[in-house]
Design a protein around this motif. Structure first.
Motif, short mmCIF file in Angstrom:
data_model
loop_
_atom_site.label_atom_id
_atom_site.label_comp_id
_atom_site.label_asym_id
_atom_site.label_seq_id
_atom_site.Cartn_x
_atom_site.Cartn_y
_atom_site.Cartn_z
N UNK A 158 8.88 0.14 6.86
CA UNK A 158 7.78 -0.79 7.09
C UNK A 158 8.26 -2.23 7.09
N UNK A 183 3.17 -13.14 3.01
CA UNK A 183 1.90 -12.68 3.61
C UNK A 183 1.63 -13.41 4.91
N UNK A 191 3.53 5.11 11.98
CA UNK A 191 2.71 5.22 10.79
C UNK A 191 1.28 5.42 11.22
N UNK A 210 3.32 -11.81 7.67
CA UNK A 210 2.69 -10.58 8.13
C UNK A 210 1.53 -10.86 9.09
N UNK A 217 -6.14 4.69 12.32
CA UNK A 217 -5.35 3.49 12.57
C UNK A 217 -3.92 3.90 12.74
N UNK A 262 4.08 -1.40 -3.45
CA UNK A 262 4.92 -2.60 -3.50
C UNK A 262 4.07 -3.85 -3.34
N UNK A 263 3.12 -3.77 -2.42
CA UNK A 263 2.29 -4.95 -2.17
C UNK A 263 1.50 -5.33 -3.42
N UNK A 322 6.73 -4.78 6.08
CA UNK A 322 6.38 -5.46 4.84
C UNK A 322 7.48 -5.29 3.80
N UNK A 323 8.03 -4.10 3.72
CA UNK A 323 9.06 -3.84 2.71
C UNK A 323 10.33 -4.61 3.01
N UNK A 326 0.16 2.61 13.98
CA UNK A 326 1.05 1.57 14.48
C UNK A 326 2.35 2.21 14.92
N UNK A 360 2.09 -4.52 -6.45
CA UNK A 360 3.00 -4.94 -7.52
C UNK A 360 3.38 -6.40 -7.37
N UNK A 391 -2.23 -0.76 8.37
CA UNK A 391 -1.66 0.59 8.31
C UNK A 391 -0.52 0.60 7.32
N UNK A 392 -0.80 1.02 6.11
CA UNK A 392 0.25 1.01 5.11
C UNK A 392 0.31 2.35 4.41
N UNK A 393 1.54 2.78 4.16
CA UNK A 393 1.69 4.01 3.41
C UNK A 393 1.62 3.72 1.92
N UNK A 438 -1.48 -5.73 8.08
CA UNK A 438 -1.61 -5.21 6.72
C UNK A 438 -2.50 -3.97 6.67
N UNK A 467 4.30 1.54 0.30
CA UNK A 467 4.15 0.18 0.77
C UNK A 467 3.03 -0.53 0.03
N UNK A 468 1.92 0.17 -0.09
CA UNK A 468 0.78 -0.40 -0.80
C UNK A 468 1.16 -0.71 -2.24
N UNK A 490 -2.92 6.23 9.65
CA UNK A 490 -3.79 6.38 8.50
C UNK A 490 -5.15 6.78 9.05
#
Lengths: 362, 72, 408
Positions: A114, A315, C279, A318, C300, B48-49, A116-117, C302, B51, B40-42, B38, B45-46, C281
């Motif tokens: 991802x 953020x 991914x 993102x 959703x 980590x966010x 984000x990571x 991606x 945290x 579609x998160x597994x 923000x 990932x969520x 959801x």
């Protein structure tokens, strides 16, 4: 402003790494096509002129940051607003670089990780560095600079040996000279050269103010030449059409290296350059935003800002765009004209003008 | 708390800038949808966010406790 | 007793325990079962086929010598009135104790699944101490389960492993299958608001040859094991098969897609743009509208663009947003088609009933009894999709775009 000093050689290195960073990796001045290297050289020349504007401002207030002297120049309310806008500009630029870094890393190395990571890991390193202050940023630069130099040397050697260079790809030169100038003024001047505006936040830390001119001019020229050289390399190896289709021309160049049946797929060089460059630019931008915020809002411990600002950058990176094409498109057609042009050129010139008038009266 | 307030304001303004640029370019995305990266998160990932967001509050809470102790 | 004797005493006392457990079995007396296949004879008795690992012929990491001479598995067949009796009978034929703890695959023939269902079989598996509940269940389609486990495979020496791997790969890369294990199956079968799905396997080619070493001596083999569709169960019995795009749609709704290609048409070119989901959801929300349940499914996704066979300018975000729109329609159509099929066969494979039970426990009671047959088929399902393209691979515009520019 924290109590710290950096040496001229450190400033030199920081400036070079900062400017090379992502501009080494993305297609630069590609709208000028074959002549993009010329556009880069012209932009370098103009940006030295820009540097003198920033330096003139610095000479009026040698111990103050950009975000401090705006207040002295145009009054409390306006000056502080402007300083705040500059901080936002730095953070936004940091976020853009972070996004670019993340997408590049994912595009060719970790397709399923991802975004984000990847970005979060990067920003955590940045947070730690800027938490330690400018001296650590500068010293990290010294360390990374050696790595970058070695990589560049190794890379050039390999490309030269593998016989990929085809100079005829560069011809004809100066096919469309108005286009070159247009590219310079709409694109190349702002990224990466105009970005040295952030150094108005770092100049006050310099321990030998007299040597500033020499150091900075040398750094800017070397960066300009290095970028032009890389572009020439890319064009002569790949040809213009392929670069136009590439998101990362340098990577495509590296991937075409084949030496002695075993030196192939050297993508790792690109990854290293990407991580070093990306880290450095994000760190410098975020650091400048950090000291700016600290002095603007009177925060006694600037290092406490590192984490919250880092997360803000993360953020923002993102939400900046839905996809990479949009990010690039905005970076080419909207961001330079609507944001970078005023912040990098118009406002500094305006500030210098006011400083000039104010100081003449005395 | 002041620091958090500044950061939040900055984030809102920065998101505003990014939305403004979208608007200038004429992409018809509603403001809330520009947050879509923000969406579609597994689960890792969520995690980590959240945290990372949680860590934001560690420092203010600690300094608050410190103040309380000092008062005593 | 002096102190220095205490430690030696305890050490000696431990010795009797070290000799082994009460019902110890030596390794050489065990036969490790890798797959268990069940068929049914016409007279109603079960025919079990056991795929046993032949340790001498499975090449290890260091010694690859023995392989290539003999098959790495052996199969034995036995009959009996219930699955355990079959296993006991088989032991007498094999001359070793059948050891089920490493059984990773349970193959049921389509015939047996259709006529008798799995309810009566699975109890034995669940109750037995050796059988693991994480064993995967598959259905052999158009082929006897016994023959299915006899097919030899080349790269993965143990066919059961190969079957599971291909199941997991198709699940992960294509999103057309689902790996169901015993536990999941039983949970779904017991629930009134959900029905299980089980993947089907078929064998293509000459099965008789595939049982012999001839299979391994040619590069393409005589027959291959292939994942083929998903079987829908109702009240423990197989009622329907879902194939191709519909199975993809099913997995979209089930939130089981991990990576899946989605192809869309673009300007009169069929399947011109291929998008790879990285991914996704899926949120299923339930609500009661005028006393009737209504479901809204929100997907959703991606992913990246992988193949572009038409000249489109993807550096223009407006074009990308249009492609996203087309993708959304396509995914929505797939999901809707899958839901319609499930409603026609009156099987709630999506677990909508279970969702309703979780969110509206009181209302659920009045629907529970006739959920599958009356309420589910008439259910009002609303599917909305948001698909995001994040990246476009290593290039921006396809070179076709440049070609077109030239010809203009």
């Amino acid at each position: 402003m924290e109590k710290a000093k950096i040496s001229t050689s450190q400033l030199f290195i920081v400036m070079i790494l900062f400017q090379l960073s992502n501009s080494l990796l993305i297609p630069l001045a590609m709208r000028a096509g074959r002549d993009s290297w010329l556009a880069i050289l012209i932009a370098t020349a103009i940006s030295i002129f820009l540097f003198f504007i920033y330096r003139a401002l610095y000479l009026y207030y040698p111990s103050l940051l950009l975000t401090d002297y705006t207040e002295k120049l145009i009054g409390k309310v306006l000056g502080r607003t402007l300083a705040f806008l500059y901080i936002l500009f730095f953070l936004y630029s940091a976020a853009r670089v972070l996004r670019e870094f993340g997408v590049m890393l994912l595009s060719f190395a970790f397709p399923e990780t991802p975004l984000f990571v990847a970005s979060a890991l990067m920003i955590l390193v940045v947070i730690y560095t800027i938490y330690k202050g400018i001296e650590v940023v500068a010293r990290t630069g010294e360390l990374l600079f050696v790595v970058m130099l070695m990589l560049a040397f190794f890379l050039f050697l390999l490309i030269a040996i593998s016989g990929l260079i085809d100079i005829s790809n560069l011809r004809p030169t100066l096919e469309d000279s108005p286009k070159i100038l247009k590219t310079v003024f709409t694109e190349t001047l702002y990224v990466p050269f105009g970005e040295i505006i952030v150094f108005t936040m770092i100049f006050p830390y310099l321990n030998q103010a007299k040597k500033l001119k020499k150091t900075a001019v040398a750094a800017i020229s070397i960066t300009g030449v290095a970028l032009a050289f890389t572009t020439i390399l890319n064009i002569s190896v790949l040809g213009v059409p392929l670069i136009e289709r590439s998101l990362f021309p340098l990577l495509t160049t590296i991937q075409s290296i084949e030496v002695g049946e075993f030196l192939e797929r050297l993508d790792v060089i690109f990854i290293l350059a990407l991580i070093i460059g990306g880290f450095f630019k994000v760190a410098v931008y975020t650091y400048c935003a950090l000291i700016g915020t600290a002095s603007l809002f009177n925060i006694k411990e600037p290092s406490k800002l590192a984490y919250p600002l880092g997360i803000t950058v993360l953020f923002t990176s993102m939400v900046i765009a839905s996809n990479y094409s949009q990010h690039i498109e905005e970076g080419l057609n909207a961001f330079p004209i609507y944001v970078q042009l005023p912040f990098q050129i118009i406002l500094p010139v305006f500030l210098l003008f006011i400083a000039f008038i104010k100081n003449r009266k005395k | 708390m002041k620091i958090l307030g500044i950061s939040l304001t900055m984030f809102i303004l920065l998101a505003g800038i990014s939305f403004g640029i979208d608007f200038i370019k004429g992409y018809k995305i509603p403001a809330i949808k520009s947050l879509n990266p923000l969406y579609v998160m597994e689960i890792p990932e969520l995690a980590i966010m959240y945290l990372l967001l949680l860590f934001l509050f560690v420092d203010p809470v600690l300094s608050f406790l410190q103040k309380k102790r000092n008062r005593k | 007793m002096s102190r220095k004797w205490i430690i030696p005493f305890f050490m000696a006392a431990c010795l009797p325990f070290l000799s082994g457990c009460w019902s110890s079995i030596e390794l050489k007396e065990l036969a490790i079962v890798s797959a268990y296949a069940l068929d049914k004879k016409e007279d109603g008795t079960y025919v079990g086929t056991f795929q046993l690992i032949n340790p001498m012929n499975v090449p290890g990491a260091l010694q690859g010598g023995a392989s290539g001479q003999n098959p790495s598995i052996a199969t034995y067949t036995a009959t009996g009135d219930n699955p355990l009796e079959v296993a006991d009978r088989a032991s007498t034929i094999v001359s070793r104790d059948l050891y089920f703890a490493h059984t990773s695959l349970l193959v049921i023939s389509e015939e047996l699944a259709r006529e008798e269902g799995l309810s009566s079989i699975l109890d034995a598996m669940e109750r037995g101490i050796e059988f693991r509940t994480t064993t995967k269940i598959v259905i052999s389609r158009d082929v006897k389960a016994g023959e299915f486990v006899q097919v030899l495979t080349a790269i993965d020496q143990v066919p059961a492993e190969k079957a599971i791997k291909s199941l997991e790969f198709t699940e992960e890369l294509y999103g057309e299958n689902i790996a169901t294990n015993l536990q999941k199956f039983i949970n779904a079968a017991v629930s009134t608001g959900k029905e299980p799905l089980v993947s089907g396997f078929s064998v293509e080619g000459d099965i008789e040859k595939a049982k012999t070493m001839e299979q391994l001596q040619s590069s393409d083999g005589s027959a291959t094991i292939k994942v083929n569709g998903m079987g829908v169960f109702k009240e423990g019995k197989l009622v329907n098969w879902i194939d191709g795009e519909k199975s993809e749609g099913t997995l979209w709704v089930l939130d089981q897609i991990r990576q899946a290609p989605v192809n869309i048409d673009w300007e009169n070119h069929e399947d011109a743009i291929s998008y790879k989901v990285v991914r996704q959801k899926t949120n299923v929300a339930t609500k009661i509208k005028d006393g009737k349940p209504a479901i809204s499914v929100h997907i959703r996704a991606e992913g990246d663009l992988r193949v572009i066979e038409v000249p489109v300018d993807i550096t223009n975000p407006h074009v990308l947003f249009r492609i996203e729109g087309a993708l959304q329609q396509k995914i929505q159509a797939e999901a809707k088609a899958a839901i319609e099929v499930a409603q026609k066969t009156k099987t709630d494979i999506f677990g909508f009933g279970e969702k309703l039970h979780h969110s509206e426990p009181k209302v659920w009671q009045q629907f529970e009894k006739e959920w599958q047959d009356v309420y589910f088929p008439a259910l009002d399902v609303d599917v909305t999709v948001e698909a995001f393209i994040r990246r476009t691979g290593m290039r921006n515009n396809p070179y076709l775009f440049d070609l077109n520019k030239k010809s203009e």
